[in-house]
Design a protein around this motif. Sequence first.
Motif, PDB file in Angstrom:
ATOM      1  N   LEU A 128      34.403  32.207   3.459  1.00 27.25           N
ATOM      2  CA  LEU A 128      34.524  30.740   2.580  1.00 27.25           C
ATOM      3  C   LEU A 128      34.024  29.911   2.578  1.00 27.25           C
ATOM      4  O   LEU A 128      33.563  29.187   1.354  1.00 27.25           O
ATOM      5  CB  LEU A 128      35.732  30.528   3.018  1.00 27.25           C
ATOM      6  CG  LEU A 128      37.349  31.835   3.101  1.00 27.25           C
ATOM      7  CD1 LEU A 128      38.603  30.846   3.029  1.00 27.25           C
ATOM      8  CD2 LEU A 128      37.271  31.794   1.674  1.00 27.25           C
ATOM      9  N   ASP A 129      33.257  29.734   3.652  1.00 29.53           N
ATOM     10  CA  ASP A 129      32.296  28.078   3.818  1.00 29.53           C
ATOM     11  C   ASP A 129      30.781  28.278   3.372  1.00 29.53           C
ATOM     12  O   ASP A 129      29.921  28.076   2.370  1.00 29.53           O
ATOM     13  CB  ASP A 129      31.740  27.813   5.184  1.00 29.53           C
ATOM     14  CG  ASP A 129      31.194  26.800   5.594  1.00 29.53           C
ATOM     15  OD1 ASP A 129      30.681  26.237   3.635  1.00 29.53           O
ATOM     16  OD2 ASP A 129      30.216  27.147   6.355  1.00 29.53           O
ATOM     17  N   LEU A 130      29.741  30.117   3.649  1.00 33.21           N
ATOM     18  CA  LEU A 130      28.768  30.042   3.179  1.00 33.21           C
ATOM     19  C   LEU A 130      28.562  31.600   2.803  1.00 33.21           C
ATOM     20  O   LEU A 130      27.095  31.324   1.920  1.00 33.21           O
ATOM     21  CB  LEU A 130      27.958  30.364   4.391  1.00 33.21           C
ATOM     22  CG  LEU A 130      27.744  28.509   5.613  1.00 33.21           C
ATOM     23  CD1 LEU A 130      26.684  29.476   7.148  1.00 33.21           C
ATOM     24  CD2 LEU A 130      26.714  27.441   5.040  1.00 33.21           C
ATOM     25  N   THR A 131      29.637  32.306   2.055  1.00 30.44           N
ATOM     26  CA  THR A 131      29.386  33.370   1.009  1.00 30.44           C
ATOM     27  C   THR A 131      29.401  32.906   0.011  1.00 30.44           C
ATOM     28  O   THR A 131      29.545  33.291  -1.473  1.00 30.44           O
ATOM     29  CB  THR A 131      29.679  34.160   1.660  1.00 30.44           C
ATOM     30  OG1 THR A 131      29.746  35.143   2.769  1.00 30.44           O
ATOM     31  CG2 THR A 131      29.811  35.933   0.681  1.00 30.44           C
ATOM     32  N   THR A 132      30.949  32.395  -0.352  1.00 30.66           N
ATOM     33  CA  THR A 132      31.859  31.953  -1.170  1.00 30.66           C
ATOM     34  C   THR A 132      31.090  30.455  -2.468  1.00 30.66           C
ATOM     35  O   THR A 132      31.800  30.426  -3.159  1.00 30.66           O
ATOM     36  CB  THR A 132      32.872  32.398  -1.473  1.00 30.66           C
ATOM     37  OG1 THR A 132      33.410  31.524  -0.330  1.00 30.66           O
ATOM     38  CG2 THR A 132      34.076  33.817  -0.866  1.00 30.66           C
ATOM     39  N   GLY A 143      22.012  30.587  -4.027  1.00 30.45           N
ATOM     40  CA  GLY A 143      20.494  31.319  -3.917  1.00 30.45           C
ATOM     41  C   GLY A 143      20.230  29.700  -3.330  1.00 30.45           C
ATOM     42  O   GLY A 143      18.687  29.657  -3.161  1.00 30.45           O
ATOM     43  N   HIS A 144      20.063  29.626  -2.265  1.00 24.32           N
ATOM     44  CA  HIS A 144      20.256  27.553  -1.716  1.00 24.32           C
ATOM     45  C   HIS A 144      20.508  28.136  -0.354  1.00 24.32           C
ATOM     46  O   HIS A 144      21.300  26.556   0.313  1.00 24.32           O
ATOM     47  CB  HIS A 144      19.428  26.873  -2.323  1.00 24.32           C
ATOM     48  CG  HIS A 144      18.973  26.697  -3.403  1.00 24.32           C
ATOM     49  ND1 HIS A 144      17.244  26.193  -3.319  1.00 24.32           N
ATOM     50  CD2 HIS A 144      19.583  26.431  -4.870  1.00 24.32           C
ATOM     51  CE1 HIS A 144      17.118  26.824  -4.479  1.00 24.32           C
ATOM     52  NE2 HIS A 144      18.359  26.450  -5.397  1.00 24.32           N
ATOM     53  N   PRO A 145      20.285  29.073   0.274  1.00 20.41           N
ATOM     54  CA  PRO A 145      21.656  29.299   1.974  1.00 20.41           C
ATOM     55  C   PRO A 145      21.041  28.184   3.055  1.00 20.41           C
ATOM     56  O   PRO A 145      21.404  27.778   4.120  1.00 20.41           O
ATOM     57  CB  PRO A 145      21.105  30.866   2.294  1.00 20.41           C
ATOM     58  CG  PRO A 145      19.799  31.217   1.770  1.00 20.41           C
ATOM     59  CD  PRO A 145      19.735  30.511   0.487  1.00 20.41           C
TER      60      PRO A 145
END
Length: 223
Positions: A128-132, A143-145
């Motif tokens: 939920l934090d870093l994927t969605t 597109g800016h991980p």
Amino acid sequence: MARTVWDSTVGKKAVMAVSGLIMLLYLVAHVIGNLKIFFGAGEFNHYAHWLRTVGEPFMHYEWTLWLVRIVLVAAVAAHATSAYQLSRRDLRARPGKYVHRKPRASYATRTMRWGGVILGLFVVWHVLDLTTGTAHPGGFQEGHPYQNVVDTFSTWYGNVVYIVAMLALGLHVRHGFWSAAQTLGVGSRTRDRALKTLANVLALLLTAGFIAVPVGVMTGVVS
């Protein structure tokens, strides 16, 4: 035949072992990819983009990534289900508490169940934090991980949740790897020391590698 194997205790332990090893292989690849963040935003963002183009042009954009995700979800489901059913079976086999507790079990062994619950909850939060981006603390940027990771670990709770989960992961891997080796018949009296050493090394490297990222953000090495 498959149902007979699944219904047996040995079969469930084998499913746990194989699914656990699949997840361990993913974790090794994942931590290597995570450490690319120390080479800068360009390198890390390029790596994240590459994950979506693996297999092109034979595979369509993100197909390989989704295939990996499906395998991982299946492994997690099989691992959690077999662990839960084995736990329930174990409780039914000895419903009464022991008069004297045996102090011989390691800390990792005693915390395997709670560690699994902690990791399960962490995976939900992590996605939920870093994927969605649903639970992302800053303005999530598709597109800016690199920037998304910096945003997460710029918060005290992001660091606490991640570090506690990675410590639980280390304990889980330490015991689980050796247990899987025993279940699959790899362990023996002569190989036990080597397997335990390998389990300790894997757990230490994975824990240190994952925790290095939030520490890097907190210390300003990654910014």
